[in-house]
Motif scaffolding. Sequence first.
Motif, mmCIF file in Angstrom:
data_model
loop_
_atom_site.group_PDB
_atom_site.id
_atom_site.type_symbol
_atom_site.label_atom_id
_atom_site.label_comp_id
_atom_site.label_asym_id
_atom_site.label_seq_id
_atom_site.Cartn_x
_atom_site.Cartn_y
_atom_site.Cartn_z
ATOM 1 N N GLY A 3 0.796 -1.215 0.000
ATOM 2 C CA GLY A 3 0.000 0.000 0.000
ATOM 3 C C GLY A 3 0.834 1.273 0.000
ATOM 4 N N LEU A 4 2.050 1.155 0.551
ATOM 5 C CA LEU A 4 2.963 2.307 0.565
ATOM 6 C C LEU A 4 3.106 2.918 -0.837
ATOM 7 N N VAL A 5 3.102 2.058 -1.853
ATOM 8 C CA VAL A 5 3.248 2.531 -3.238
ATOM 9 C C VAL A 5 2.020 3.366 -3.650
ATOM 10 N N PHE A 72 9.643 10.895 -7.362
ATOM 11 C CA PHE A 72 8.951 11.206 -6.113
ATOM 12 C C PHE A 72 9.237 10.141 -5.054
ATOM 13 N N TRP A 73 9.259 8.873 -5.466
ATOM 14 C CA TRP A 73 9.436 7.733 -4.536
ATOM 15 C C TRP A 73 10.700 7.876 -3.682
ATOM 16 N N VAL A 74 11.782 8.350 -4.292
ATOM 17 C CA VAL A 74 13.058 8.442 -3.576
ATOM 18 C C VAL A 74 12.941 9.425 -2.405
ATOM 19 N N GLU A 95 27.397 3.218 -5.858
ATOM 20 C CA GLU A 95 27.311 2.468 -4.604
ATOM 21 C C GLU A 95 25.843 2.163 -4.266
ATOM 22 N N PHE A 96 25.006 3.174 -4.373
ATOM 23 C CA PHE A 96 23.591 2.998 -4.038
ATOM 24 C C PHE A 96 22.940 1.951 -4.943
ATOM 25 N N LEU A 97 23.193 2.074 -6.230
ATOM 26 C CA LEU A 97 22.570 1.142 -7.180
ATOM 27 C C LEU A 97 23.043 -0.287 -6.935
ATOM 28 N N LEU A 103 19.102 -3.642 0.019
ATOM 29 C CA LEU A 103 18.023 -2.815 0.584
ATOM 30 C C LEU A 103 16.702 -3.598 0.539
ATOM 31 N N HIS A 104 16.411 -4.198 -0.631
ATOM 32 C CA HIS A 104 15.156 -4.957 -0.753
ATOM 33 C C HIS A 104 15.161 -6.208 0.126
ATOM 34 N N THR A 105 16.329 -6.802 0.297
ATOM 35 C CA THR A 105 16.402 -7.970 1.194
ATOM 36 C C THR A 105 16.020 -7.552 2.605
ATOM 37 N N ARG A 106 16.536 -6.393 3.053
ATOM 38 C CA ARG A 106 16.208 -5.912 4.406
ATOM 39 C C ARG A 106 14.711 -5.682 4.563
ATOM 40 N N VAL A 107 14.099 -5.025 3.561
ATOM 41 C CA VAL A 107 12.657 -4.765 3.638
ATOM 42 C C VAL A 107 11.900 -6.099 3.602
ATOM 43 N N GLY A 108 12.337 -7.020 2.756
ATOM 44 C CA GLY A 108 11.640 -8.285 2.543
ATOM 45 C C GLY A 108 11.671 -9.219 3.738
ATOM 46 N N PRO A 116 10.623 -8.124 -4.737
ATOM 47 C CA PRO A 116 11.637 -7.145 -5.110
ATOM 48 C C PRO A 116 12.198 -7.391 -6.507
ATOM 49 N N PRO A 117 12.472 -6.314 -7.230
ATOM 50 C CA PRO A 117 13.172 -6.444 -8.505
ATOM 51 C C PRO A 117 14.653 -6.702 -8.204
ATOM 52 N N SER A 118 15.465 -6.936 -9.234
ATOM 53 C CA SER A 118 16.906 -6.976 -8.985
ATOM 54 C C SER A 118 17.616 -5.976 -9.895
ATOM 55 N N PHE A 119 18.630 -5.362 -9.350
ATOM 56 C CA PHE A 119 19.403 -4.354 -10.070
ATOM 57 C C PHE A 119 20.866 -4.780 -10.069
ATOM 58 N N ASP A 120 21.466 -4.742 -11.246
ATOM 59 C CA ASP A 120 22.886 -5.039 -11.375
ATOM 60 C C ASP A 120 23.536 -3.845 -12.029
ATOM 61 N N HIS A 132 21.275 -2.985 -15.063
ATOM 62 C CA HIS A 132 20.432 -4.084 -15.543
ATOM 63 C C HIS A 132 19.305 -4.278 -14.535
ATOM 64 N N TYR A 133 18.083 -4.169 -15.017
ATOM 65 C CA TYR A 133 16.898 -4.236 -14.141
ATOM 66 C C TYR A 133 16.059 -5.447 -14.520
ATOM 67 N N ARG A 134 15.823 -6.278 -13.540
ATOM 68 C CA ARG A 134 14.981 -7.461 -13.754
ATOM 69 C C ARG A 134 13.867 -7.453 -12.724
ATOM 70 N N SER A 135 12.635 -7.579 -13.198
ATOM 71 C CA SER A 135 11.492 -7.503 -12.312
ATOM 72 C C SER A 135 10.496 -8.598 -12.662
ATOM 73 N N GLN A 136 9.740 -9.029 -11.651
ATOM 74 C CA GLN A 136 8.650 -9.972 -11.936
ATOM 75 C C GLN A 136 7.480 -9.230 -12.570
ATOM 76 N N ARG A 137 7.528 -7.890 -12.491
ATOM 77 C CA ARG A 137 6.414 -7.091 -12.999
ATOM 78 C C ARG A 137 6.755 -6.512 -14.365
ATOM 79 N N GLU A 138 5.713 -6.346 -15.177
ATOM 80 C CA GLU A 138 5.927 -5.759 -16.499
ATOM 81 C C GLU A 138 5.593 -4.278 -16.488
ATOM 82 N N GLY A 146 13.012 7.355 -13.605
ATOM 83 C CA GLY A 146 12.692 8.350 -12.582
ATOM 84 C C GLY A 146 13.411 8.080 -11.269
ATOM 85 N N LEU A 147 13.495 6.821 -10.884
ATOM 86 C CA LEU A 147 14.190 6.469 -9.636
ATOM 87 C C LEU A 147 15.651 6.916 -9.697
ATOM 88 N N VAL A 148 16.294 6.679 -10.842
ATOM 89 C CA VAL A 148 17.712 7.064 -10.982
ATOM 90 C C VAL A 148 17.835 8.589 -10.932
HETATM 91 O O1 1MF Z 1 6.659 -5.752 -4.026
HETATM 92 C C1 1MF Z 1 6.473 -4.575 -3.611
HETATM 93 O O2 1MF Z 1 5.442 -4.251 -2.947
HETATM 94 C C2 1MF Z 1 7.494 -3.523 -3.904
HETATM 95 C C3 1MF Z 1 7.201 -2.200 -3.594
HETATM 96 C C4 1MF Z 1 8.172 -1.214 -3.829
HETATM 97 C C5 1MF Z 1 8.715 -3.864 -4.466
HETATM 98 C C6 1MF Z 1 9.670 -2.860 -4.692
HETATM 99 C C7 1MF Z 1 9.389 -1.546 -4.358
HETATM 100 C C8 1MF Z 1 10.409 -0.457 -4.556
HETATM 101 N N1 1MF Z 1 10.790 -0.218 -5.974
HETATM 102 C C9 1MF Z 1 9.589 0.030 -6.791
HETATM 103 C C10 1MF Z 1 9.811 -0.073 -8.276
HETATM 104 C C11 1MF Z 1 10.160 -1.441 -8.814
HETATM 105 C C12 1MF Z 1 9.075 -2.472 -8.596
HETATM 106 C C13 1MF Z 1 9.293 -3.742 -9.386
HETATM 107 O O3 1MF Z 1 10.048 -3.752 -10.376
HETATM 108 O O4 1MF Z 1 8.689 -4.771 -9.023
HETATM 109 C C14 1MF Z 1 11.755 0.917 -6.055
HETATM 110 C C15 1MF Z 1 13.187 0.499 -5.688
HETATM 111 C C16 1MF Z 1 14.168 1.631 -5.531
HETATM 112 C C17 1MF Z 1 14.987 2.012 -6.602
HETATM 113 C C18 1MF Z 1 15.884 3.085 -6.464
HETATM 114 C C19 1MF Z 1 15.966 3.776 -5.260
HETATM 115 C C20 1MF Z 1 15.140 3.419 -4.187
HETATM 116 C C21 1MF Z 1 14.269 2.358 -4.326
HETATM 117 O O5 1MF Z 1 13.431 1.988 -3.307
HETATM 118 C C22 1MF Z 1 13.737 2.177 -1.926
HETATM 119 C C23 1MF Z 1 12.668 1.489 -1.140
HETATM 120 C C24 1MF Z 1 12.237 0.221 -1.518
HETATM 121 C C25 1MF Z 1 11.192 -0.398 -0.835
HETATM 122 C C26 1MF Z 1 10.587 0.223 0.245
HETATM 123 C C27 1MF Z 1 11.043 1.489 0.640
HETATM 124 C C28 1MF Z 1 12.080 2.116 -0.057
HETATM 125 C C29 1MF Z 1 9.460 -0.410 0.911
HETATM 126 C C30 1MF Z 1 9.311 -0.327 2.292
HETATM 127 C C31 1MF Z 1 8.197 -0.902 2.901
HETATM 128 C C32 1MF Z 1 7.202 -1.553 2.134
HETATM 129 C C33 1MF Z 1 7.363 -1.642 0.763
HETATM 130 C C34 1MF Z 1 8.495 -1.076 0.158
HETATM 131 O O6 1MF Z 1 6.059 -2.103 2.654
HETATM 132 C C35 1MF Z 1 5.627 -1.779 3.890
HETATM 133 C C36 1MF Z 1 5.384 -0.455 4.286
HETATM 134 C C37 1MF Z 1 4.955 -0.183 5.583
HETATM 135 C C38 1MF Z 1 4.756 -1.214 6.469
HETATM 136 C C39 1MF Z 1 5.005 -2.522 6.046
HETATM 137 C C40 1MF Z 1 5.435 -2.800 4.752
#
Ligand code: 1MF
Length: 189
Positions: A3-5, A72-74, A95-97, A103-108, A116-120, A132-138, A146-148
């Motif tokens: 929902g954050l998205v 905006f997301w950043v 470094e960030f990329l 980062l996604h592993t920590r959130v996951g 999570p997508p993967s970035f190389d 290189h961006y690989r995602s399960q989503r199209e 925009g993220l970059v």
């Molecule tokens: O699966 C997902 O729900 C999902 C949501 C957001 C997967 C990835 C992302 C983040 N990503 C979105 C675009 C690509 C999606 C795709 O190809 O499938 C952007 C990644 C990114 C790139 C560059 C710089 C920063 C980026 O993101 C930083 C980031 C990533 C994830 C979160 C926060 C910052 C995040 C945190 C909590 C989430 C979901 C995503 O969920 C919550 C939120 C609140 C409470 C519990 C869970």
Amino acid sequence: MYGLVNKAIHDMICTHHGPETWEKIKHKAEVEADSFISMEAYPDDLTHRLVKAASDVLALSPSQIMQAFGEFWVQYTAQEGYGELMEMSGDTLPEFLQNLDDLHTRVGVSFQKLQPPSFDCEETTAQTLHLHYRSQREGLSPMVTGLVKGLGTRLHTDVEVTQVQHTSEGADHDEFVIHYTPKEAETPE
Ligand code: 1MF
């Protein structure tokens, strides 16, 4: 997606275009919810409907909407509780990329419905990266541009991003070439 998205899309539209425009977009997208719960997983289709409706209402292409959303997301996530996560991920663009998968592993770890997508990231010359961006989503590759750009703003770096491979044209994955120049730090008086 979480929902954050969708909340971030809501906030972007309300900040840049006002709440009346958001109501129009929500209506057109046939979204019933009054608000989104950050930690709840929503169908991807809802997010796609919001992007399509925003594109109709604002007369911008879906790709322009997604690029703006990536930027905006950043800043949005940095403000909405993920600032530390972003700080840990690096203070230069390469470094960030390179750290995005971690980062996604920590959130996951806590949010197991994350897909999570993967970035190389390869550094080809001094100020050129191949991403290189690989995602399960199209269909989300314009968001990556925009993220970059958003990361460029965050990390005080001028960036030029060009997508050079498109899965929509049959490529195995999406690929971007990034030229970047860190801006001179301001020297205090
Ligand atoms: O699966 C997902 O729900 C999902 C949501 C957001 C997967 C990835 C992302 C983040 N990503 C979105 C675009 C690509 C999606 C795709 O190809 O499938 C952007 C990644 C990114 C790139 C560059 C710089 C920063 C980026 O993101 C930083 C980031 C990533 C994830 C979160 C926060 C910052 C995040 C945190 C909590 C989430 C979901 C995503 O969920 C919550 C939120 C609140 C409470 C519990 C869970």
